[in-house]
Design a protein around this motif. Structure first.
Motif, short mmCIF file in Angstrom:
data_model
loop_
_atom_site.label_atom_id
_atom_site.label_comp_id
_atom_site.label_asym_id
_atom_site.label_seq_id
_atom_site.Cartn_x
_atom_site.Cartn_y
_atom_site.Cartn_z
N ALA A 411 -33.15 6.61 -8.59
CA ALA A 411 -32.32 7.80 -8.67
C ALA A 411 -32.82 8.91 -7.75
CB ALA A 411 -32.29 8.30 -10.12
N LEU A 412 -34.12 8.95 -7.49
CA LEU A 412 -34.69 10.01 -6.66
C LEU A 412 -34.59 9.75 -5.17
CD1 LEU A 412 -37.93 10.79 -8.72
CD2 LEU A 412 -36.05 12.39 -8.28
N THR A 413 -34.34 8.50 -4.75
CA THR A 413 -34.44 8.15 -3.34
C THR A 413 -33.19 7.44 -2.83
OG1 THR A 413 -35.52 6.05 -3.90
CG2 THR A 413 -36.94 7.93 -3.46
N LYS A 414 -33.03 7.50 -1.52
CA LYS A 414 -32.02 6.73 -0.81
C LYS A 414 -32.72 5.85 0.22
CE LYS A 414 -28.28 10.14 -1.15
NZ LYS A 414 -27.31 10.98 -0.40
N ARG A 415 -32.08 4.74 0.52
CA ARG A 415 -32.65 3.82 1.49
C ARG A 415 -31.96 4.00 2.83
NH1 ARG A 415 -31.89 -1.62 3.20
NH2 ARG A 415 -33.89 -2.58 3.84
N HIS A 416 -32.77 4.19 3.86
CA HIS A 416 -32.25 4.36 5.21
C HIS A 416 -31.88 3.01 5.80
CE1 HIS A 416 -32.31 5.22 9.57
NE2 HIS A 416 -31.91 6.44 9.20
N GLU A 417 -30.92 3.03 6.69
CA GLU A 417 -30.51 1.80 7.37
C GLU A 417 -31.69 1.22 8.14
OE1 GLU A 417 -27.10 0.28 10.55
OE2 GLU A 417 -27.30 2.39 10.02
N ASN A 418 -31.88 -0.07 8.02
CA ASN A 418 -32.97 -0.82 8.68
C ASN A 418 -34.35 -0.43 8.17
OD1 ASN A 418 -31.06 -2.13 10.35
ND2 ASN A 418 -31.14 -0.42 11.83
N GLU A 419 -34.42 0.21 7.04
CA GLU A 419 -35.70 0.58 6.46
C GLU A 419 -36.36 -0.65 5.84
OE1 GLU A 419 -37.52 4.07 3.50
OE2 GLU A 419 -35.40 3.46 3.35
N SER A 420 -37.65 -0.83 6.10
CA SER A 420 -38.38 -1.99 5.56
C SER A 420 -38.63 -1.79 4.07
CB SER A 420 -39.70 -2.18 6.29
OG SER A 420 -40.59 -1.12 6.01
N TYR A 421 -38.89 -2.93 3.39
CA TYR A 421 -39.18 -2.85 1.96
C TYR A 421 -40.43 -2.02 1.70
CZ TYR A 421 -35.71 -6.52 1.20
OH TYR A 421 -34.54 -7.23 1.13
N GLU A 422 -41.46 -2.25 2.49
CA GLU A 422 -42.71 -1.54 2.27
C GLU A 422 -42.53 -0.03 2.44
OE1 GLU A 422 -47.40 -1.46 3.73
OE2 GLU A 422 -46.01 -2.95 4.55
#
Length: 609
Positions: A411-422
């Motif tokens: 809920a606190l974060t968004k994932r950027h495009e092409n962002e790695s899992y780590e």
């Protein structure tokens, strides 16, 4: 009357019984007395006849005495058996008969640099003329100051000597010219590693295959940590995970997998392997078969190709000061197929030979398990603990916390495009840790952390991720600093100098994994900072660069280079408060961000905690 016979000495030795000589002498004496009585002289009443009982008999030889020989010096009788030899106060020399054939002049004038060298060439003078030197006047010298009458003196010994600790250590060996060092004169040259001592180079900055001889102490799991270290190094240079392979034996023959793109391990600590030095060469054999030629074949194929690691794990106890002296140094020589030691007239050293070779020799500082785990836990960004018993356990704890399935992080974060899992997992962990610090500082009555997130942090947009701001900048984490609550929580979470973060000055957090960036010397860090230039941000904007602690375990010089990347950018671009940090995991989340400089000092301060 006694008469002496002509030609007979008076001191003939007694005991020589030669009757013929006695009779002749006796007859001659009587005849002379009778002849004197015929002339009318009255006879003597007492006739004394000298008898010589003994005399020295000499054998006649055919030699002829040509001339008499007299002694060169008169022998004097001394009353004492000791002789007094008078000496002269100076040496008296006589002029030699040799003549000076030619005058020899120096070939060149000596300079100041000549006297600073250690070796001098001296010309030998064949003909030397020495003249008498007159006696110099002797003068009495008196001290300028009278010594005090103290009987006790304090002498400083080496044990009292204080010296600063040198924090730099070596990662490869070189040969000492004096040969006074151990292991054939090899000495350490370069910087310190927090856990390992590298010989022949370092695996962290090279994209070529490496053959690593690991010395296993047996009481610390250094091999397992080395495998993790090489795995992460591979990810930093190449990206992606390397394969993990082990050498298997079929009919006593090793089957060695492809080294490129893999970490291949051959463990010789188990089994009936016997080390020895035969004909000045190291031998490792089992069932009468020497495995070193096969290892040389593996090493010879690692000079080119893609990155990969071959680990030869051997017991450190194989090194023996008498039976197997310099065993591992000689093993490196044989594996690299080159003579590493230097001889007279040679300029190549151990480093010159080995730096072009893929062979590395690695040992560890630690023999105590607790000290080892306290240092290694920091590699995984965990707080130091004595509770760990294996590398697998430490990594499992770190992965469990990092990749925890929790709605709060989502809920606190968004994932950027092409962002790695780590990258995403670390970003979410940092955001959660900061939110908990804000919750602990709040005075608005929020006693439940989840309730605080819903009604305060998320609703008011205090922490945002992957949201574009002025000029199209998309920071990893943006923090709204318009409330005192946020400033207090931020100053508790981030250790910064001076008075901490100031109110109403923007703060951004950028996390860099370092994956696929090691070969570029972490150029990505500078690129991240440059995206903030000329975007109309307020003066003194705070930018916090965060890197995982493993990037700082690559040697102190390499760790300081990362800090210098940030500091040099800060010097060129005034108006930005830029610092570099590393996260610390504690209590199931990211508990704080520690300045990288402080963290580096803690792991390189000494060999043990």
């Amino acid at each position: 009357m006694n008469k002496k016979q002509d030609g007979l000495p008076e001191n003939l030795l007694e005991g020589d019984r030669q009757s013929g000589a006695k009779d002749s002498l006796k007859k001659s004496s009587v005849t002379s007395i009778d002849e004197s009585s015929e002339e009318g002289e009255p006879p003597e009443k007492t006739i004394l006849i000298s008898f010589v009982d003994n005399f020295m008999g000499l054998k006649k030889n055919s030699g002829v005495v040509n001339q008499s020989v007299a002694p060169e010096i008169q022998i004097e009788k001394f009353s004492s058996k000791y002789f007094l030899v008078s000496t002269r106060p100076y040496i008296q020399t006589s002029r030699t008969t040799h003549k000076v054939l030619e005058v020899v002049k120096p070939q060149h004038k000596l300079t100041k640099e000549d006297f600073q060298t250690q070796n001098f060439r001296a010309s030998i003078i064949k003909n030397l003329r020495i003249d008498r030197i007159p006696i110099l006047q002797i003068k009495n010298i008196q001290p300028e100051q009278q010594l005090e009458g103290n009987k006790d003196f304090k002498v400083t010994t080496v044990q009292d000597l204080n010296s600063d600790r040198i924090t730099h250590k070596v990662t490869h060996f070189a040969e000492s010219k004096s040969g006074s060092q151990n292991q054939k004169g090899y000495i350490y040259l370069e910087e310190k590693d927090p856990v390992f001592i590298w010989g022949g180079g370092s695996p962290h900055g090279s994209d070529r295959p490496k053959f690593i001889v690991h010395l296993d102490h047996g009481n610390v799991p250094s091999l397992q940590f080395l495998q993790v270290l090489l795995r992460d190094t591979y990810k930093e240079i190449e990206g992606g995970e390397p394969g993990a392979q082990s050498v298997e034996f079929v009919a006593n023959e090793p089957r060695i997998p492809t080294v490129q793109k893999n970490i291949v391990t051959l463990d010789l600590t188990d089994g009936d392997w016997n080390p020895s030095i035969r004909n000045n060469k190291p031998v490792i054999e089992r069932n009468g078969i020497d495995i070193v030629p096969k290892l040389r074949e593996v090493a010879s194929n690692l000079y080119t190709g893609q990155l990969g690691y071959f680990i030869l794990n051997v017991p450190k106890k194989w090194e023996h000061p008498i039976r197997r002296k310099d065993f591992f140094a000689q093993l490196v020589e044989r594996l690299s197929s080159s003579k590493i030691t230097t001889g007279k007239g040679k300029t190549e050293t151990f480093v010159d030979k080995v730096k072009s070779s893929p062979i590395l020799l690695v040992d560890t500082y630690f023999s105590n398990e607790n000290d080892f785990f306290r240092k290694v836990s920091k590699y995984f960004s965990l707080t130091a603990s004595k509770k760990f018993s294996s590398i697998g356990q430490i990594e499992a704890v770190k992965e469990k916390i990092l990749k925890k399935n929790d709605w709060k992080r989502i809920a606190l974060t968004k994932r950027h495009e092409n962002e790695s899992y780590e990258h995403y997992f670390w970003k979410a962990l940092i955001v959660e840790g900061l939110a908990r610090k804000l919750w602990l500082e709040n005075e608005e009555g929020f006693t439940d952390f989840e309730d605080f997130l819903k009604k305060k942090v998320i609703r008011d947009g205090i922490i945002k991720t992957e949201v574009a701001i002025n000029g199209g900048i998309i920071p990893d984490i943006e923090i709204d600093t318009s409330e005192k609550l946020v400033i207090d929580g931020l100053n508790s979470f981030v250790e910064i100098e001076n008075n901490g973060h100031l109110l109403n000055i923007p703060a951004f957090v950028e996390f860099e994994t370092g994956i696929s960036e090691g070969a570029y010397n972490f150029r990505k860090i500078r690129n991240t900072l440059e995206k903030y230039l000329d975007k109309g941000l307020p003066h003194e904007t705070y930018i916090y660069i965060v890197v995982p602690s493993r990037l700082l375990f690559r040697g102190k010089k390499r760790a300081n280079m990362i800090i210098q990347l940030v500091n040099s950018w800060k010097e060129l671009n005034e108006g930005y408060n830029v610092e570099i940090f590393t996260p610390v995991i504690g209590s199931g989340t990211c508990s704080k961000l520690v300045p990288a400089k402080k963290f580096i000092n803690s792991i390189y301060e000494d060999n043990k905690e």
